[in-house]
Design an enzyme around this catalytic site. Structure first.
Site, PDB file in Angstrom:
ATOM      1  N   PRO A  35       0.837  -1.201   0.000  1.00  0.00           N
ATOM      2  CA  PRO A  35       0.000   0.000   0.000  1.00  0.00           C
ATOM      3  C   PRO A  35       0.873   1.253   0.000  1.00  0.00           C
ATOM      4  CG  PRO A  35      -0.125  -1.117   2.131  1.00  0.00           C
ATOM      5  CD  PRO A  35       0.689  -1.991   1.227  1.00  0.00           C
ATOM      6  N   GLU A  36       0.485   2.255  -0.792  1.00  0.00           N
ATOM      7  CA  GLU A  36       1.219   3.507  -0.797  1.00  0.00           C
ATOM      8  C   GLU A  36       0.484   4.508   0.095  1.00  0.00           C
ATOM      9  OE1 GLU A  36       2.877   4.943  -4.339  1.00  0.00           O
ATOM     10  OE2 GLU A  36       3.251   2.970  -5.196  1.00  0.00           O
TER      11      GLU A  36
END
Ligand SMILES: [Zn+2]
Length: 487
Positions: free
Chosen positions: A2-3
């Site tokens: 996940p960013e």
């Protein structure tokens, strides 16, 4: 992984779901995941209430009463979800927080890389290594031009790994770096300290806007990411370059290339994002629009500030003047009918032909395009040598003539279609049918607007148009060019 936008989406989801929930007890099924050791971890959390959930970079910070903070990093596959108490757990459930209202906050992680640290609120920046060195958040309030200029100036590192390094700027991952470098027309291997200030400003604006847009769109859905609600992210529908290997660049049409930079899969447009030995300090703004949308009025505004304007039409006339190779090529392609008795180009005959036949227009652009490009390049070299900060390239067919990659940023002057038609009919005294033909011979205004970096809405008064141009000049860092030079 996940960013930042995904983690922010998780944070918002969790805030809504368990924002003020009280924890009654905790089960830890994978002890390595938590610190301090599991029994202490459970004891410290029993009876505590979640007061707030913050985020720093990709870290979630659960704030409890009594100055207690839990720092949580999802790493590759970590996920939180909320379920009714008593639902069976899965083999990937590693930590369960039982809540006072008969619900569970559960943490699952197929790869077990996620970690949770409990510590005294305020000590997280000292005790968590990743937070200690973390650069500023990518927002307008926290990421300044001055800061970026300083850190860029100190590093010879290629810009892509430089931006991925969280100690420079927090939270930028692979996708967002590719996207923002494409938007800013910077080659992923361009050394950070060779990037001129105007591009640092572009990059900053693009990073801030892109992260905001991604957060608003709930992040991407790449890999196994889903939000705390199980919604799929919507952002990936808007990707301009990431995952588009071999497809035409949305701006210039050149196929997108995929390569490896610092071991990371990297997408870029070889034409828009050329690697430059000496990029120079001159920013080139491409100015375009549709017929009769008022581009020349905007061009005149720049001229009034004594900002140099390269006129593509003028160059286009020069490259087909009598005696040029351009004119010879036109004669051999379209016939002697295009040449007047005095040896000059019959513009009316050629204009009538190309406005009614798209293939002829493409052929003409094929002849004049490269000649114009060469002449423009020569002029730009002169401006760069003299370190002129801003040059306008005024080109009605910037996109059609494949000149989009020549400039650093594109400004499109637009009006609603109906206004365009009325203005053209009045200006050139044309019947409706002919005016429509001329408009449809060009790329549609809507398409140009889509490819623009900045759009000037010219439907209202000159003053309103001017205000937009002034705003752009200020935001792009050219405010000083306007001092004492306005007419
Ligand atoms: Zn391109």
């Amino acid at each position: 992984m996940p960013e930042l936008p995904e983690v922010e989406t998780v944070r918002r989801g969790l805030t809504r779901l368990v924002g003020h929930a009280q924890i009654t007890s905790v089960d830890v099924y994978y002890e390595k995941m938590v610190s301090p050791e599991a029994n202490q971890f459970k004891k410290m959390l029993a009876g505590k209430t979640i007061e707030r959930i913050d985020r720093r970079g990709k870290y979630l910070l659960f704030r409890f009463n009594d100055d207690l903070t839990m720092v949580s990093h999802l790493r590759m596959e970590g996920k939180y979800d909320v379920q009714p108490a008593g639902n069976p757990i899965t083999k990937h459930t590693h930590v369960v927080f039982h809540l006072a209202d008969d619900r569970d906050l559960r943490y699952t992680d197929t790869r077990k890389f996620g970690r949770m640290h409990l510590l005294k609120t305020g000590e997280e920046a000292e005790l968590v290594a990743g937070l200690k060195k973390m650069g500023p958040e990518p927002t307008a309030e926290t990421l300044s031009v001055a800061y970026m200029k300083t850190i860029f100036g100190k590093s010879k590192k290629a810009i892509k790994p430089f931006l991925l390094d969280q100690s420079n700027i927090a939270g930028l991952g692979n996708i967002y770096v590719d996207e923002t470098l494409w938007l800013s027309r910077i080659h992923p291997e361009q050394p950070a300290n060779t990037i001129p200030e105007f591009q640092i400003r572009q990059l900053r604006a693009n990073i801030i806007a892109e992260i905001k847009r991604a957060i608003d769109g709930h992040g991407t859905t790449v890999h196994s990411f889903s939000t705390a609600y199980g919604e799929a992210g919507e952002f990936q529908n808007h990707l301009m370059v990431y995952g588009r290997k071999g497809e035409p660049c949305f701006r210039c049409g050149t196929p997108i290339e995929k390569t490896k930079v610092a071991q990371r899969g990297t997408h870029f447009c070889p034409d828009c994002q050329a690697l430059r030995k000496n990029p120079g300090e001159t920013m080139v703004l491409g100015l375009t629009g549709g017929i009769a949308t008022g581009k020349s009025a905007v061009s005149d505004l720049f001229k009034a500030y004594q900002i140099p304007v390269i006129d593509a039409d003028k160059i286009a006339r020069k490259v087909v003047a009598p005696g040029t190779t351009g004119l010879k090529q036109i004669q051999s392609t379209f016939g002697w009918q295009m040449i007047q008795p005095d040896g000059s180009l019959d513009r009316h005959a050629l204009g009538t032909l190309v406005f009614s036949q798209p293939e002829a227009l493409a052929q003409l652009n094929g002849i004049t395009g490269p000649l114009i490009k060469k002449a423009v390049k020569r002029q730009l070299q002169g401006y760069r040598r003299r370190k002129v900060p801003l040059v306008i390239y005024d080109a009605p067919t910037l996109f059609e003539a494949h000149q989009a990659a020549v400039v650093n940023e594109i400004m499109v002057v637009t009006v609603p279609e109906q206004v365009q038609l009325e203005r053209l009919m009045a200006r050139d005294q044309l019947p409706k049918k002919e005016a429509l033909d001329r408009i449809s011979a060009q790329l549609s205004l809507a398409e140009k607007v889509k490819r623009a970096d900045v759009v000037i809405d010219n439907r209202h008064s000159v003053d309103k148009t001017k205000a937009q141009v002034v705003r752009w000049l200020n935001e792009a860092g050219f405010g000083s060019l306007m001092t004492d030079k306005a007419k």
